[in-house]
Design a protein around this motif. Structure first.
Motif, PDB file in Angstrom:
ATOM      1  N   GLY A   5      -1.283 -45.316  13.230  1.00 21.54           N
ATOM      2  CA  GLY A   5      -1.515 -44.373  12.150  1.00 21.54           C
ATOM      3  C   GLY A   5      -2.634 -43.393  12.388  1.00 21.54           C
ATOM      4  O   GLY A   5      -2.427 -42.185  12.378  1.00 21.54           O
ATOM      5  N   PRO A   6      -3.887 -43.871  12.610  1.00 21.64           N
ATOM      6  CA  PRO A   6      -5.005 -42.946  12.795  1.00 21.64           C
ATOM      7  C   PRO A   6      -4.797 -42.003  13.956  1.00 21.64           C
ATOM      8  O   PRO A   6      -5.104 -40.812  13.882  1.00 21.64           O
ATOM      9  CB  PRO A   6      -6.185 -43.889  13.016  1.00 21.64           C
ATOM     10  CG  PRO A   6      -5.771 -45.187  12.400  1.00 21.64           C
ATOM     11  CD  PRO A   6      -4.297 -45.264  12.630  1.00 21.64           C
ATOM     12  N   TRP A   8      -1.925 -40.942  15.165  1.00 22.08           N
ATOM     13  CA  TRP A   8      -0.937 -39.938  14.787  1.00 22.08           C
ATOM     14  C   TRP A   8      -1.588 -38.864  13.921  1.00 22.08           C
ATOM     15  O   TRP A   8      -1.362 -37.676  14.080  1.00 22.08           O
ATOM     16  CB  TRP A   8       0.199 -40.627  14.037  1.00 22.08           C
ATOM     17  CG  TRP A   8       1.234 -39.671  13.551  1.00 22.08           C
ATOM     18  CD1 TRP A   8       2.309 -39.212  14.236  1.00 22.08           C
ATOM     19  CD2 TRP A   8       1.262 -39.007  12.284  1.00 22.08           C
ATOM     20  NE1 TRP A   8       3.024 -38.323  13.478  1.00 22.08           N
ATOM     21  CE2 TRP A   8       2.403 -38.176  12.278  1.00 22.08           C
ATOM     22  CE3 TRP A   8       0.437 -39.046  11.159  1.00 22.08           C
ATOM     23  CZ2 TRP A   8       2.734 -37.398  11.180  1.00 22.08           C
ATOM     24  CZ3 TRP A   8       0.767 -38.267  10.063  1.00 22.08           C
ATOM     25  CH2 TRP A   8       1.912 -37.459  10.083  1.00 22.08           C
ATOM     26  N   SER A   9      -2.431 -39.254  12.972  1.00 21.43           N
ATOM     27  CA  SER A   9      -3.073 -38.307  12.075  1.00 21.43           C
ATOM     28  C   SER A   9      -3.979 -37.351  12.833  1.00 21.43           C
ATOM     29  O   SER A   9      -4.020 -36.165  12.543  1.00 21.43           O
ATOM     30  CB  SER A   9      -3.885 -39.058  11.017  1.00 21.43           C
ATOM     31  OG  SER A   9      -3.037 -39.845  10.224  1.00 21.43           O
ATOM     32  N   ALA A  10      -4.733 -37.895  13.793  1.00 18.38           N
ATOM     33  CA  ALA A  10      -5.633 -37.046  14.561  1.00 18.38           C
ATOM     34  C   ALA A  10      -4.849 -36.023  15.370  1.00 18.38           C
ATOM     35  O   ALA A  10      -5.237 -34.852  15.470  1.00 18.38           O
ATOM     36  CB  ALA A  10      -6.496 -37.912  15.488  1.00 18.38           C
ATOM     37  N   GLN A  11      -3.724 -36.452  15.927  1.00 17.45           N
ATOM     38  CA  GLN A  11      -2.909 -35.537  16.714  1.00 17.45           C
ATOM     39  C   GLN A  11      -2.319 -34.438  15.829  1.00 17.45           C
ATOM     40  O   GLN A  11      -2.317 -33.268  16.192  1.00 17.45           O
ATOM     41  CB  GLN A  11      -1.796 -36.322  17.397  1.00 17.45           C
ATOM     42  CG  GLN A  11      -1.035 -35.512  18.440  1.00 17.45           C
ATOM     43  CD  GLN A  11      -0.032 -36.382  19.171  1.00 17.45           C
ATOM     44  OE1 GLN A  11       0.663 -37.178  18.556  1.00 17.45           O
ATOM     45  NE2 GLN A  11       0.041 -36.224  20.465  1.00 17.45           N
ATOM     46  N   ARG A  12      -1.859 -34.857  14.637  1.00 22.13           N
ATOM     47  CA  ARG A  12      -1.287 -33.857  13.731  1.00 22.13           C
ATOM     48  C   ARG A  12      -2.348 -32.870  13.273  1.00 22.13           C
ATOM     49  O   ARG A  12      -2.085 -31.681  13.127  1.00 22.13           O
ATOM     50  CB  ARG A  12      -0.667 -34.576  12.533  1.00 22.13           C
ATOM     51  CG  ARG A  12       0.082 -33.647  11.602  1.00 22.13           C
ATOM     52  CD  ARG A  12       0.886 -34.445  10.611  1.00 22.13           C
ATOM     53  NE  ARG A  12       1.461 -33.599   9.581  1.00 22.13           N
ATOM     54  CZ  ARG A  12       2.151 -34.055   8.549  1.00 22.13           C
ATOM     55  NH1 ARG A  12       2.348 -35.352   8.423  1.00 22.13           N
ATOM     56  NH2 ARG A  12       2.635 -33.238   7.654  1.00 22.13           N
ATOM     57  N   LEU A  13      -3.565 -33.378  13.061  1.00 23.72           N
ATOM     58  CA  LEU A  13      -4.665 -32.494  12.670  1.00 23.72           C
ATOM     59  C   LEU A  13      -4.944 -31.458  13.757  1.00 23.72           C
ATOM     60  O   LEU A  13      -5.174 -30.288  13.471  1.00 23.72           O
ATOM     61  CB  LEU A  13      -5.919 -33.323  12.397  1.00 23.72           C
ATOM     62  CG  LEU A  13      -7.169 -32.537  11.975  1.00 23.72           C
ATOM     63  CD1 LEU A  13      -6.911 -31.760  10.691  1.00 23.72           C
ATOM     64  CD2 LEU A  13      -8.359 -33.482  11.807  1.00 23.72           C
ATOM     65  N   ARG A  16      -2.330 -28.853  13.506  1.00 27.13           N
ATOM     66  CA  ARG A  16      -2.587 -27.968  12.363  1.00 27.13           C
ATOM     67  C   ARG A  16      -3.675 -26.944  12.716  1.00 27.13           C
ATOM     68  O   ARG A  16      -3.574 -25.764  12.409  1.00 27.13           O
ATOM     69  CB  ARG A  16      -3.042 -28.796  11.157  1.00 27.13           C
ATOM     70  CG  ARG A  16      -1.928 -29.552  10.455  1.00 27.13           C
ATOM     71  CD  ARG A  16      -1.227 -28.656   9.435  1.00 27.13           C
ATOM     72  NE  ARG A  16      -0.281 -29.434   8.656  1.00 27.13           N
ATOM     73  CZ  ARG A  16      -0.484 -29.794   7.394  1.00 27.13           C
ATOM     74  NH1 ARG A  16      -1.591 -29.451   6.784  1.00 27.13           N
ATOM     75  NH2 ARG A  16       0.428 -30.487   6.754  1.00 27.13           N
ATOM     76  N   ASP A 359       5.355 -31.543  10.278  1.00 26.47           N
ATOM     77  CA  ASP A 359       6.343 -32.635  10.232  1.00 26.47           C
ATOM     78  C   ASP A 359       7.691 -32.145   9.701  1.00 26.47           C
ATOM     79  O   ASP A 359       8.221 -32.652   8.713  1.00 26.47           O
ATOM     80  CB  ASP A 359       5.805 -33.779   9.358  1.00 26.47           C
ATOM     81  CG  ASP A 359       6.631 -35.052   9.543  1.00 26.47           C
ATOM     82  OD1 ASP A 359       7.270 -35.176  10.605  1.00 26.47           O
ATOM     83  OD2 ASP A 359       6.640 -35.893   8.628  1.00 26.47           O
TER      84      ASP A 359
END
Length: 418
Positions: A5-6, A8-13, A16, A359
Motif C-alpha cells: 500500500g504505502p 503504491w501511494s508514493a509511486q502514484r504521488l 501526480r 488511476d
C-alpha cells in the motif's frame, strides 16, 4: 493495510507531481526522467563536454529556443546526466535576486543550489569533510594553488592550510573557524582579524600576504577554485546551469553590458585558469538577438557607451560584452522542434503517466494540430488538459486553441539598480 500500500501511494504521488509539473511548465525530475530531452544534438555535445571536464578541461554551451520549447526541461535532463557522471550540479535561474551582471550573487546562488550525486546538499561543507590531505587529488589541488603562474588570492591557500591544521587538532583553530572558511568559499567575506589570529596560532602568520580584493573579483576566483576543490573532494567536477538568460533584455543598458561580459566569462572562463573541471550551460530565448541585440541596437550601443568612458576598465568591459553578444549571435545551439516520432513517443508516455497518476485509462484526445510552429509545451499542456476534462465528463469532446504571448523585453523600471 497491505505491505504494498504505502509503496503504491508514493509511486502514484510521484506520477501526480510529474503531471502537475508538466501542466505548469516547470519540469521536475520524474517528468524529465519519463520524457527524456528529445534534443539529441545538445545532449551529445553536453556528454562530450562532461568527458572533457573529467580530463580537467573547461567547457560550455549556450542553447536557444522559444518560450515553452523545452529549455528548462533540457537543463533538468542535462543535470540528471551530469549527476550520473559524478558531477556536482548547480542550477541558477537569472532573476532580480540573481542578476547576471552581479557575479557575486550568481556565484552564491550556484553554491546554494549545488547538489552532489546521491542528492547531497551543503556541498562545500561535505567537500571540506571529504578532503584527504594524503590523496593525490589533494596534492594536485595544492600544486595548482601554489604554482607561480596562479594569481588566485592567498585567502584560498590559507583557508585550505587552516582546515588541514584543524583536522590535525592544532591549538588555536576550532570548528567555528572551519565553518567560517567554508562560508568564505561559498561567498561570505572572510574576517581578516580572525584569519590572521588563526594563522598566528598555528605559526603561519608570515606564510601568506593578503591584499584588498573586490567582491566581484573574489567571486570570479571562486569559480576557478571551486571546481578544483570539488574534484579534490572526490567528485568529477562542477556543472553550472544558467536558465532564463533572456531576462537581461529587461536590464538598463549598462546592466546589459555587464551581463554580456559576465556571460562571456561564464562561457569562456578565465584565460589563466581555463582548465578547471567545470561545464557551464546557459539557456536563452531564440528571439533575443532580433528583439534586443538588433531591436535595442545593443550591438552598437553597448560598446560605444562603454568606450566613451575612456578608461581601461570600460575598454576591457566593452571587449567582453562584445564576446558575450557574439555567443548569443553565433554560438547558440538551437533546440530542435519535435518530429512526429518524438510527438508520438511523448504522447504515449504522457497518456500512461496520466493514467497512473489518476488511476484510470485515458482515451485518445485530439490535442493540437502538428504544425512546425507548435511547441512541445503547448502539445503537452493540451493533452493533459484534455484528459483532465474527459476524466470529469467522458461525453465531452475538448478542443484546444493556442494564443501566443510574446516575451516582454521592456526595461524593468522598478529595478533599484537600473
Amino acid at each position: 493495510m497491505s505491505a504494498s500500500g504505502p509503496a503504491w501511494s508514493a509511486q502514484r504521488l510521484r506520477h501526480r507531481r510529474a503531471v502537475e509539473a508538466l501542466r505548469s511548465g516547470v519540469p521536475n525530475a520524474d517528468a524529465v526522467l519519463a520524457l527524456g530531452s528529445g534534443q539529441s544534438a545538445a545532449e551529445d555535445t553536453f556528454t562530450d563536454l562532461l568527458n572533457a571536464a573529467e580530463s580537467g578541461q573547461r567547457g560550455s554551451i549556450l542553447v536557444s529556443g522559444g518560450f515553452g520549447e523545452g529549455k528548462s526541461h533540457l537543463l533538468t535532463h542535462l543535470a540528471q546526466l551530469a549527476g550520473q557522471a559524478g558531477f556536482v550540479v548547480s542550477t541558477v535561474v537569472v532573476s532580480k535576486e540573481t542578476p547576471l551582471h552581479d557575479p557575486a550573487k550568481v556565484l552564491r546562488a550556484a553554491v546554494e543550489s549545488a547538489v552532489a550525486p546521491g542528492g547531497v546538499h551543503e556541498v562545500l561543507g561535505e567537500a571540506a569533510t571529504a578532503l584527504d590531505p594524503d590523496s593525490s587529488a589533494y596534492a594536485e589541488l595544492l600544486r595548482w594553488l601554489h604554482a607561480p603562474s596562479n594569481e588566485l588570492d592567498e585567502r584560498f591557500a590559507a583557508s585550505l592550510y587552516l582546515l588541514e591544521r584543524l583536522r590535525q587538532g592544532a591549538a588555536g583553530v576550532d570548528e567555528e573557524l572551519g565553518d567560517t572558511l567554508v562560508r568564505f568559499w561559498a561567498g561570505d567575506p572572510l574576517p581578516m582579524p580572525e584569519l590572521r589570529r588563526a594563522l598566528r596560532a598555528v605559526g603561519a602568520a608570515k606564510r601568506y600576504a593578503f591584499t584588498p580584493v573586490k567582491a566581484r573579483e573574489l567571486a570570479r576566483q571562486r569559480l576557478v577554485f571551486l571546481p578544483r576543490l570539488l574534484r579534490a573532494a572526490g567528485w568529477s567536477g562542477w556543472v553550472v546551469l544558467l536558465d532564463e538568460v533572456e531576462l537581461i533584455g529587461r536590464y538598463s543598458v549598462l546592466q546589459r553590458a555587464r551581463s554580456y561580459a559576465e556571460l562571456a566569462r561564464w562561457l569562456d572562463g578565465d584565460t589563466a585558469g581555463s582548465d578547471e573541471p567545470v561545464v557551464v550551460v546557459a539557456a536563452i530565448t531564440d528571439d533575443y538577438e532580433a528583439a534586443v541585440l538588433a531591436g535595442k541596437h545593443d550591438r552598437e550601443l553597448v560598446p560605444t557607451k562603454l568606450r566613451d568612458k575612456q578608461t581601461p576598465e570600460h575598454d576591457e568591459l566593452a571587449t567582453l560584452a562584445e564576446a558575450g553578444m557574439r555567443h548569443i549571435e553565433r554560438s547558440a545551439v538551437r533546440l530542435v522542434a519535435p518530429d512526429d516520432a518524438e510527438l508520438d513517443r511523448a504522447y504515449a508516455t504522457l497518456r500512461q503517466l496520466h493514467g497512473l497518476a489518476h488511476d484510470w485509462s485515458p482515451p485518445d484526445v485530439a490535442g493540437l494540430e502538428r504544425l512546425g510552429t507548435t511547441r512541445m509545451r503547448q502539445h503537452v499542456r493540451a493533452w493533459i488538459n484534455e484528459w483532465d476534462l474527459v476524466r470529469q465528463d467522458p461525453r465531452y469532446t475538448p478542443s484546444t486553441r493556442v494564443l501566443d504571448v510574446p516575451t516582454d523585453y521592456r526595461e524593468a523600471t522598478d529595478d533599484p539598480d537600473a
